[in-house]
Enzyme design. Structure first.
Site, short mmCIF file in Angstrom:
data_model
loop_
_atom_site.label_atom_id
_atom_site.label_comp_id
_atom_site.label_asym_id
_atom_site.label_seq_id
_atom_site.Cartn_x
_atom_site.Cartn_y
_atom_site.Cartn_z
N ASP A 17 38.36 40.91 40.36
CA ASP A 17 39.63 41.56 39.61
C ASP A 17 39.56 41.92 38.21
O ASP A 17 38.49 41.65 37.63
CB ASP A 17 40.65 40.53 40.25
CG ASP A 17 42.06 41.22 40.49
OD1 ASP A 17 42.64 41.97 39.82
OD2 ASP A 17 42.67 40.82 41.56
N HIS A 24 42.49 47.18 39.83
CA HIS A 24 41.92 45.72 39.55
C HIS A 24 40.75 45.95 39.18
O HIS A 24 39.97 44.79 39.51
CB HIS A 24 42.47 44.92 40.83
CG HIS A 24 43.86 44.69 40.91
ND1 HIS A 24 44.65 43.76 40.30
CD2 HIS A 24 44.85 45.31 41.75
CE1 HIS A 24 45.86 43.76 40.79
NE2 HIS A 24 46.06 44.59 41.33
N GLU A 57 47.93 48.22 44.07
CA GLU A 57 48.41 48.44 42.85
C GLU A 57 47.40 49.31 41.89
O GLU A 57 47.06 48.78 41.01
CB GLU A 57 48.49 46.95 42.33
CG GLU A 57 49.59 46.10 43.10
CD GLU A 57 49.67 44.74 42.61
OE1 GLU A 57 50.80 44.31 42.65
OE2 GLU A 57 48.94 44.34 41.91
#
Length: 626
Positions: A198, A272, A348
């Site tokens: 991440d 990410h 995201e």
């Protein structure tokens, strides 16, 4: 005559006590539990047997679990007539499947039978829970090692029963990961989703790309609330972090396999990816060097699900070097992990840098697509081809539906259940893991440090993974997710996992028809006692008052309740500390105007049991606006 009657009553009472069974408080709740008369007492003369070589692993583990607290030194032997017997069916019982078992305990001993070794393992876990709580001790303990006579038939409702641990935001050493897996296996979870990469860290060694761990696994040390930390200073050493070598990975995979747990690795792309870009900035659109993020406010969220990244954290979908990079990564990941899935994230992903990039604009023109969002579909299809070439299936968060994916891809529905419903209707396999029921990083009550939202144990227990109108064959099962922005240690990871993890173990294993919160509570409380002895941390927020407010006729109105039944709630608004002699809550209260402070505490049987909750009028007012 009176003496005779009294004698008969005493005799009957004695018989009742003699035949009384110790409570059977199993988590997850088995399909069928039939208590019988009597008990079996385990002594140092007991024997453990197994009828086939494939059954030996369960017998060996049973002996290990028993020997530490009892000190008996039991050694399993091949055979069919032991005090605790593990048998594999010569003719499979179709009802039990691969993970089911039967457990028959009587005064003579215990027999666990299954079609496969996994079933024997789960039968062993149930047997351990039938023993007194002292069996959880890591050192010799004093107890009468009795097992209630019972007949159990058990098998899981879902094939996918998972928990995800994020080791990017905070690194968890190898032994911590093993302990966490061991705890999950005891609750009959069979999938460990390992979030390995991440923005805050790259945790898996990729030998062909050494910078991923030389650079991407480390960040500057920071304290304070995640999202409000200071940026790295020029020249500041990146000293916080760590990673798993490939030998570590193999060791943990073997440990999990021995406990019938499948590990699903996650490499989170195309968003990410800040830790990867810190190592290889040329894979971004701007090519601007970045640092591994220590928990700064690097994005702006607008409350409607949209957001803007202030620092680039996304791979460039128009750059062929990105796909060469991913091929190297997934070649090594696929070789390490034997399961069929590799999770590729997909969530995201901010497209703002793509929209400004000439290469991405040229690719959109070449593909004849008008919306930059559709580039994610192109990216995911390229990733899926890489995985297929290595014999793996793509698994991703529900955003992978955007832009189109192949029918073979599997979807994890996290933004509620809507994405899962859509995916199932399109014929995709689905794992249900919605924030509203399964996000273990959320607060459990008002006493927890604040984070994005609150999720109480009772709400987790109410989760139904198969939505109305969806063909159940597409729902593989469910999963809980533990993101670790605010979770720096295993001890706190346990606190956030339990008891909600116990509730979800029931949801994913037990029959839908047996779900009953009031009956779950005593089982949960029995596991509090067992966890204390096992030195496993957990939250007691289920005993805390639930505070709600609303506006009625221009007045702020207070409503109090509790998750656990039969608690007394006492409160004060006069700056006194509430106790059992304070005002007892019985109905909604119209609060007076002015700068009051509410204090609330719960009692049971005259003793305080919940945390003291303290809320200002401003905090109460904000709740009324929710």
């Amino acid at each position: 005559m009176k003496i005779r009657i009294a004698g008969v009553l005493l005799l009957l009472t004695g018989m009742t006590v003699a035949n009384a069974q110790q409570p059977i408080n199993l988590i997850p709740q088995p399909v069928d539990v039939q208590p019988q008369r009597g008990t079996f007492t385990l002594t140092k003369t007991a024997t453990i047997g197994y009828d086939q070589p494939k059954a030996q692993a369960a017998a060996d583990m049973m002996a290990q679990k028993l020997n530490a607290p009892t000190g008996f030194g039991l050694r399993p032997k091949a055979g069919t007539k032991a005090s605790i017997q593990f048998d594999l069916n010569e003719t499979p019982n179709p009802k039990l499947g691969k993970e089911g078992y039967t457990l028959d305990a009587s005064s003579k001993g215990v027999t666990i039978t299954a079609n496969e070794p996994a079933g024997l393992f789960y039968g062993m876990q149930s047997l351990l829970q039938l023993l007194p709580k002292e069996i959880e001790s890591k050192t010799p303990a004093q107890s009468s090692w009795t097992i209630p006579a019972v007949r159990i038939t058990d098998y899981p409702r879902f094939g996918w029963r998972g928990i995800m641990l994020d080791v990017s935001r905070h690194f968890f050493p190898k032994d911590d990961v093993k302990r966490y897996i061991d705890e999950l296996a005891r609750l009959k979870f069979n999938t460990f989703h390992w979030h390995l990469t991440d923005d805050q860290g790259w945790r898996i060694e990729i030998k062909s790309l050494p910078k991923l761990t030389e650079v991407g696994a480390w960040r500057v040390q920071r304290a304070g609330h995640f999202g409000n930390r200071l940026d790295p200073k020029p020249g500041e050493a990146a000293s916080y972090g760590g990673f798993y070598t490939q030998n570590d990975i193999k060791e943990i995979i073997k440990y999990a396999q021995d406990r019938n747990v499948t590990i699903v690795p996650e490499i989170d792309v195309p968003g990410h990816s800040m830790a990867a870009l810190a190592a290889y900035p040329e894979l971004s659109c701007t090519k601007t060097p970045v640092s591994v993020d220590p928990g700064t406010a690097f994005s702006e969220w607008y409350g409607n699900g949209t957001f803007k990244m202030l620092v680039e954290n996304t791979l460039n979908p128009s750059d062929e070097k990105v796909y060469e990079f991913l091929d190297k990564v997934f070649t090594e990941v696929a070789a390490l992990f034997p399961n069929q899935y590799i999770h590729v994230g997909g969530d995201e992903c901010y497209k703002g840098y793509w929209a400004q990039d000439p290469g991405c604009q040229a690719l959109m023109k070449q593909l004849n697509i008008r919306h930059v969002e559709d580039l994610q579909g192109y990216f995911m299809n390229r990733v899926e081809k890489i995985l297929k070439a290595k014999g793996k299936k793509l698994l991703g968060w529900d955003e992978i539906l955007e832009g189109g994916i192949s029918p073979e891809a599997t979807v994890m529905s996290w933004r509620g259940i809507k994405g899962g419903i859509e995916a199932a209707h399109l014929g995709h396999d689905v794992v249900m893991t919605p924030t509203t029921f399964a996000y273990l990083d959320y607060q459990q009550g008002d006493n927890d440090p604040p984070i994005y939202a609150t999720l109480r144990t009772k709400k987790s227990y109410s989760f139904e993974p198969v939505p109305d109108g969806v063909d159940a064959k597409y729902i593989l099962g469910g999963q809980a997710n533990l993101w670790t922005e605010q979770i720096p240690t295993l001890r706190y990871a346990e606190y956030m996992t339990y008891p909600r993890g116990w509730a979800l173990a029931d949801v994913y294993w037990s029959p839908k028809e047996t779900k009953n919160w009031d009956k779950f509570v005593p089982r949960m409380e029995a596991h509090f006692d067992r966890a204390d002895i096992a030195q496993v941390n957990y939250s007691r927020a289920v005993y805390d008052a639930i505070v709600r407010t609303s506006m009625k006729n221009g007045k702020l109105t207070l409503t109090l309740e509790s998750e656990v039944p039969n608690l007394d709630i006492y409160y004060s608004i006069d700056d006194t500390m509430p106790d059992a002699f304070s005002t007892k809550y019985s109905q909604p209260v119209e609060l007076p105007d002015g700068p009051i402070t509410l204090r609330v505490i719960t009692y049971r049987a005259g003793k305080p049991i919940g945390h003291l909750i303290v809320l200002s009028r401003d905090a109460l007012q904000k709740r009324a606006g929710r």
